[in-house]
Design a protein around this motif. Structure first.
Motif, PDB file in Angstrom:
ATOM      1  N   UNK A   1      -4.317  76.793  36.877  1.00 19.45           N
ATOM      2  CA  UNK A   1      -4.865  77.988  36.401  1.00 19.45           C
ATOM      3  C   UNK A   1      -5.059  78.919  36.758  1.00 19.45           C
ATOM      4  N   UNK A   2      -3.594  80.167  37.219  1.00 19.68           N
ATOM      5  CA  UNK A   2      -3.610  81.049  38.360  1.00 19.68           C
ATOM      6  C   UNK A   2      -4.043  82.376  37.565  1.00 19.68           C
ATOM      7  N   UNK A   3      -3.386  82.110  36.064  1.00 16.15           N
ATOM      8  CA  UNK A   3      -3.946  82.970  34.659  1.00 16.15           C
ATOM      9  C   UNK A   3      -5.241  83.353  34.504  1.00 16.15           C
TER      10      UNK A   3
ATOM     11  N   UNK B   1      11.781  85.964  50.663  1.00 14.50           N
ATOM     12  CA  UNK B   1      12.169  86.348  49.031  1.00 14.50           C
ATOM     13  C   UNK B   1      11.594  87.427  49.417  1.00 14.50           C
ATOM     14  N   UNK B   2      12.946  88.475  49.649  1.00 14.79           N
ATOM     15  CA  UNK B   2      13.125  89.707  49.843  1.00 14.79           C
ATOM     16  C   UNK B   2      12.375  90.319  48.565  1.00 14.79           C
ATOM     17  N   UNK B   3      12.528  89.442  47.836  1.00 17.73           N
ATOM     18  CA  UNK B   3      11.634  90.558  45.996  1.00 17.73           C
ATOM     19  C   UNK B   3      10.013  90.288  46.727  1.00 17.73           C
ATOM     20  N   UNK B   4       9.674  89.438  46.795  1.00 14.00           N
ATOM     21  CA  UNK B   4       8.295  89.612  47.838  1.00 14.00           C
ATOM     22  C   UNK B   4       7.608  90.141  49.073  1.00 14.00           C
ATOM     23  N   UNK B   5       8.691  89.942  50.226  1.00 15.57           N
ATOM     24  CA  UNK B   5       8.724  91.014  51.480  1.00 15.57           C
ATOM     25  C   UNK B   5       8.526  92.333  51.018  1.00 15.57           C
TER      26      UNK B   5
ATOM     27  N   UNK C   1       2.530  86.116  32.641  1.00 13.04           N
ATOM     28  CA  UNK C   1       1.307  85.547  32.656  1.00 13.04           C
ATOM     29  C   UNK C   1      -0.248  85.980  31.673  1.00 13.04           C
ATOM     30  N   UNK C   2      -0.057  86.956  31.139  1.00 16.67           N
ATOM     31  CA  UNK C   2      -0.586  87.731  30.151  1.00 16.67           C
ATOM     32  C   UNK C   2      -1.607  87.044  28.757  1.00 16.67           C
ATOM     33  N   UNK C   3      -0.287  85.991  28.251  1.00 24.88           N
ATOM     34  CA  UNK C   3      -0.207  85.477  27.100  1.00 24.88           C
ATOM     35  C   UNK C   3      -0.728  84.063  27.507  1.00 24.88           C
ATOM     36  N   UNK C   4      -1.166  83.384  28.370  1.00 22.37           N
ATOM     37  CA  UNK C   4      -1.386  82.297  28.445  1.00 22.37           C
ATOM     38  C   UNK C   4      -2.509  81.833  29.867  1.00 22.37           C
TER      39      UNK C   4
ATOM     40  N   UNK D   1       6.977  84.313  41.446  1.00 23.75           N
ATOM     41  CA  UNK D   1       6.905  85.736  41.784  1.00 23.75           C
ATOM     42  C   UNK D   1       5.764  86.341  40.962  1.00 23.75           C
ATOM     43  N   UNK D   2       6.277  86.069  39.174  1.00 23.09           N
ATOM     44  CA  UNK D   2       5.133  86.555  38.760  1.00 23.09           C
ATOM     45  C   UNK D   2       3.372  86.449  39.009  1.00 23.09           C
ATOM     46  N   UNK D   3       2.830  85.471  39.502  1.00 22.04           N
ATOM     47  CA  UNK D   3       1.222  85.154  40.265  1.00 22.04           C
ATOM     48  C   UNK D   3       1.379  85.851  41.051  1.00 22.04           C
ATOM     49  N   UNK D   4       2.506  85.555  41.958  1.00 20.37           N
ATOM     50  CA  UNK D   4       2.146  86.674  43.156  1.00 20.37           C
ATOM     51  C   UNK D   4       2.401  88.072  42.882  1.00 20.37           C
ATOM     52  N   UNK D   5       3.028  88.704  42.625  1.00 21.22           N
ATOM     53  CA  UNK D   5       3.465  90.762  42.343  1.00 21.22           C
ATOM     54  C   UNK D   5       2.348  90.686  41.595  1.00 21.22           C
ATOM     55  N   UNK D   6       1.992  89.348  40.351  1.00 25.92           N
ATOM     56  CA  UNK D   6       0.125  90.537  40.356  1.00 25.92           C
ATOM     57  C   UNK D   6      -1.140  90.181  41.127  1.00 25.92           C
ATOM     58  N   UNK D   7      -0.666  89.158  41.449  1.00 24.04           N
ATOM     59  CA  UNK D   7      -1.842  89.267  42.166  1.00 24.04           C
ATOM     60  C   UNK D   7      -2.022  90.111  42.944  1.00 24.04           C
ATOM     61  N   UNK D   8      -0.458  91.160  44.234  1.00 23.27           N
ATOM     62  CA  UNK D   8      -0.619  92.508  44.950  1.00 23.27           C
ATOM     63  C   UNK D   8      -0.934  93.279  43.695  1.00 23.27           C
TER      64      UNK D   8
END
Length: 679
Positions: A497-499, A608-612, A547-550, A565-572
Motif C-alpha cells: 500500500x505504499x502508492x 545499488x548505485x542508482x539509489x545511492x 505508482x501514480x495510477x495504482x 526503485x520507483x518507490x524509494x525515488x518517489x519517497x526521496x
C-alpha cells in the motif's frame, strides 16, 4: 346505385390510394408492436439484466465494480437531498404552438401550380377541395407579399432555381419507397393527417421574414420548425404536425434558430444589455412576455430535447455554447432549468475534454447567475456525478478526473458561506467511514478506504481548502482533513500500500505549503526504506512502474527491482518537497536531524548505485541547508519566544529563493516533469 367514377378519378385513385393503404398498414403494425403483453416485456427485461450481470462478472472477476458501487451507495446521498422533480408542466407538454394560417408554406412544385390548377380542381373530390382552397389562399397571399415588398420578390426569384432540386431531395418516413413515389403521392403525403413538409424554400422565406419583418406570428412557425428539426430522426417525427424534408433543411433551420433566437427574443421584447437574476423579474413583468413566453419555452424545451438525443460532440458543444447566451431565460422556467443542470452535469462528467469544458461553463453560469437554490442543486449534482465517474484511474482518464476535481472546487468556491457546510459534512462522512474501518478492520470496509472514489473525494476537499484558506476561516476543515489523511496512511502499513501512502503524503505536503501549517510526514515516508532487503534479490525485472495510477501493488511485483526503485525515488522526491517548504524556517536543523540519520543508514546498507546517488545528493543538500540556517541563527539577536521575529526570519532570502536547497528542489521538479512528458 353507386355512381361510376370517371377515367381521371380512377387514375387518381390508382396512383394515390396505394400509398394511403400502405401507410395504414404501417401504422397498424406499429400499434400491434406496442400492444405486446407485459409479461413478455418483463421477461425480456429480466433476461437483459441477467445478461448484463453475467458480462459484468466476466469482465470484473475481482469485484472492483461491486466495491465502487458500495462506496457510491454510502456517499450517493451525502448531502441528504432527494432527486429534484423534473416533470414538465402539464400545460404545453408537447411543445407545439398553434400557427398563423397566413404564414406561407412553399411546396416543391410551385412552378407548376398555375398550369395544373384546373386539372387538380377536376380530380380532387369533396374532402380534398378544402386543402386545395387553403393552398390557393396561401399562394395568393404570397403573391400579394411579392407585390408589396420588391425585395422579397427578388429573394423569391433567386430561390426558384433550387425548387426543383429541393423537391427531389425530400425524405419521408418510409425511405425505402421514397424513390418510387411519384409527384402525386408526394403531394398527398404533404397534406395527409395535417402534416406539412418543410422545404428549403419555406425555411428561407421564414428566416427572411423573421429578420426583415419581425413579428411573433412568423416566429411561431419558425419555432415549430425548430422543434421538428430537434425531433428529426428520433421516431416522433412521424406524428409531428411538421416534417423536415431532408438534412439540408434540418441543418439550415437548426443553425438559424440557435444563432439568432436570443437576439430575436430580445428585440421583440425590447431588452438591451445583459440579463441577470435581478432584472429577469422585470422582463417577466413586461406586457410582451405573455406573447413571447410560449415561444421561448418551446425553444428551450426543444434545445434540451436535442441535447438529450444527440451524440455528436460538435453538435452538443454548438448547442450548449448558443444556450449560454439565453441562459437567463431558463430562470423563468424552473423545471427546464433543473433539466438543463441535469443534462449539463452528465455531459460534463462523461464527455470528452472539449465537451466537458463547454458543459462546465453552463453549470458555472447557472450556479453564479441564478438564485442560490440553483447553486445548491449544482453543488449536489456535480459531486454526485463525480463520485459515480471516478471509480477507476487509468492513464487516459487521469487528466479528465483532475479536470472534474478542479471544476468542483471552482463551483464550491463561488459561495463559501453556502458550500462550507456541505464540504464539512462530506469530510465528516469520509472520517466516519475511516473510523469504522479502524474499529472493525473488516475486509469490505478496508476496500472502501483504498478505493479511488475515497481518495479522489479527499483530493477534492484538499484542493478546496488550499484555494480558500487564506481568504476564509477553514481551519476546522483543515485539521479534519489532516486527521483523515494520516489515518488512511497508517491504516495500511504494508509495502503493498505504499502508492496509497505516497498519495496521502503528497496531499499533506500540498496542505502544508498552501496553509503554512507544519505537518510531520518524514516518518510516513521512511517506512519504505525498511523494505530494502530484497532489492538485490531480483535484478532481472527492470521495468519501471507508474505508482501514480495504482493504490495497491500486486504481490508478484513486491520483490521486483523496478517497484522498489520507483518507490524509494518517489519517497526521496516527496521528502525533498517537505524540506523545501521549511528550508528557510528557523527550526530546520531540528527538523532535519532524524531524517538525516535514517538517510545515512539507508545509504550505508544499499549497494545499488542508482539509489545511492540521489540519496547522497539529498543528504548533502539537507546538511548544507542545515548549516546555513544554523549560521543565520547564531547571528540573530531575538529569542525563540519572539514569535514575530521568528516568523520574519529569512523572509528576504525566502522571497528571492537564494538558498541552495530551493535550486536543488527546482531541479528535481524539472526532472519529474521531463519524465512524465517522455512517458
Amino acid at each position: 346505385m353507386a355512381k361510376k367514377l370517371g377515367k381521371k378519378a380512377r387514375k387518381f385513385a390508382k396512383k394515390n390510394l396505394q400509398s394511403v393503404m400502405k401507410r395504414k398498414r404501417k401504422l397498424n403494425s406499429m400499434f400491434k408492436k406496442k400492444s405486446t403483453p407485459r409479461r413478455g416485456n418483463t421477461d425480456s427485461l429480466e433476461d437483459s439484466k441477467k445478461l448484463k450481470h453475467v458480462q459484468q462478472v466476466q469482465e470484473d472477476p475481482k469485484g472492483l465494480i461491486a466495491e465502487a458501487d458500495v462506496f457510491s451507495h454510502h456517499l450517493g446521498d451525502i448531502f441528504n437531498e432527494q432527486e429534484e422533480d423534473l416533470v414538465e408542466d402539464v400545460s404545453e407538454s408537447d411543445g407545439y404552438l398553434s400557427e398563423d394560417s397566413e404564414c406561407p408554406y412553399i411546396s416543391g412544385s410551385e412552378d407548376e401550380n398555375c398550369s395544373e390548377e384546373k386539372r387538380d380542381s377536376v380530380l380532387l373530390q369533396e374532402p380534398n377541395r378544402e386543402i386545395h382552397e387553403e393552398l390557393a389562399n396561401q399562394k395568393s397571399k404570397l403573391d400579394e407579399l411579392c407585390v408589396k415588398d420588391p425585395k422579397f420578390s427578388e429573394f423569391l426569384e433567386s430561390r426558384r432555381s433550387d425548387l426543383h432540386k429541393s423537391r427531389s431531395e425530400e425524405i419521408y418516413s418510409d425511405e425505402e419507397d421514397a424513390s418510387s413515389m411519384d409527384e402525386d403521392s408526394i403531394q398527398e403525403n404533404r397534406t395527409s393527417n395535417g402534416c406539412k413538409v418543410l422545404t428549403s424554400s419555406t425555411v428561407d422565406v421564414w428566416c427572411w421574414l423573421v429578420m426583415e419583418q419581425p413579428n411573433a406570428s412568423v416566429l411561431t412557425n419558425v419555432i415549430n420548425g425548430f422543434r421538428a428539426a430537434c425531433h428529426y430522426g428520433v421516431g416522433s417525427d412521424e406524428v409531428s404536425p411538421q416534417k423536415i424534408a431532408d438534412r439540408e433543411v434540418f441543418s439550415k433551420i437548426l443553425t438559424f434558430i440557435l444563432h439568432e433566437a436570443d437576439d430575436i427574443f430580445r428585440r421583440l421584447m425590447g431588452i438591451s444589455g445583459s440579463l441577470n437574476k435581478d432584472n429577469i423579474l422585470k422582463v417577466t413583468n413586461k406586457s410582451e412576455w405573455k406573447t413571447m413566453r410560449p415561444l421561448i419555452k418551446s425553444f428551450l424545451r426543444s434545445s434540451l430535447f436535442l441535447l438529450n438525443q444527440e451524440s455528436d460532440s460538435q453538435i452538443l458543444m454548438f448547442v450548449l455554447s448558443r444556450l449560454r447566451s439565453s441562459i437567463m431565460f431558463f430562470a423563468a422556467f424552473p423545471s427546464l432549468a433543473k433539466k438543463l443542470i441535469k443534462i449539463s452535469v452528465h455531459l460534463w462528467a462523461t464527455g470528452d475534454e472539449s465537451l466537458s469544458a463547454c458543459s462546465f461553463l453552463v453549470i458555472r453560469d447557472i450556479a453564479s447567475k441564478f438564485p442560490s437554490d440553483y447553486l445548491d442543486i449544482c453543488l449536489t449534482k456535480t459531486y454526485g456525478a463525480f463520485i459515480a465517474n471516478c471509480k477507476f484511474m487509468e492513464s487516459a482518464s487521469s487528466k479528465h478526473i483532475e479536470f472534474l476535481e478542479n471544476s468542483i472546487v471552482e463551483i464550491y468556491s463561488l459561495d463559501i458561506q453556502r458550500s462550507y457546510q456541505k464540504v464539512f459534512f462530506s469530510v465528516q462522512q469520509l472520517a466516519s467511514i475511516l473510523k469504522q474501518a479502524l474499529k472493525t478492520k473488516k475486509k469490505d470496509e478496508l476496500k472502501m478506504i483504498h478505493s479511488w472514489q475515497y481518495i479522489n473525494c479527499i483530493s477534492i476537499w484538499v484542493k478546496f481548502v488550499c484555494c480558500n484558506f487564506k481568504n476564509y476561516d477553514t481551519q476546522p476543515l483543515l485539521f479534519l482533513i489532516i486527521g483523515v489523511l494520516r489515518g488512511v496512511a497508517h491504516l495500511f502499513p504494508g509495502p503493498r500500500y505504499l502508492p496509497l501512502r505516497f498519495k496521502c503524503v503528497k496531499m499533506l505536503n500540498h496542505l502544508s505549503l498552501s496553509c503554512g501549517v507544519f505537518i510531520p510526514v518524514a516518518s510516513m515516508l521512511f517506512d519504505c526504506l525498511e523494505h530494502k532487503g530484497n532489492i538485490n534479490a531480483d535484478r532481472s525485472q527492470q521495468k519501471q512502474i507508474d505508482l501514480s495510477l495504482s493504490l495497491k501493488v500486486p504481490k508478484h511485483l513486491l520483490k521486483s527491482r523496478g517497484f522498489q526503485e520507483a518507490s524509494i525515488l518517489l519517497a526521496i522526491q516527496l521528502l525533498s518537497e517537505h524540506f523545501s517548504q521549511w528550508c528557510y524556517h528557523v527550526s530546520f536543523p531540528e527538523l532535519a536531524t532524524i531524517p538525516l540519520i535514517l538517510l545515512k543508514r539507508f545509504y550505508e546498507s544499499t549497494t545499488l548505485e542508482s539509489l545511492r546517488r540521489p540519496v547522497k545528493r539529498l543528504m548533502d543538500q539537507v546538511q548544507q541547508n542545515s548549516d546555513f540556517i544554523q549560521r543565520k541563527r547564531d547571528e540573530a539577536s531575538f529569542s525563540p519566544k519572539d514569535e514575530p521575529s521568528v516568523d520574519s526570519f529569512l523572509q528576504l532570502e525566502k522571497c528571492n529563493k537564494s538558498a541552495s536547497f530551493s535550486r536543488f528542489y527546482a531541479s528535481i521538479q524539472q526532472t519529474s516533469i521531463s519524465q512524465k512528458a517522455a512517458n
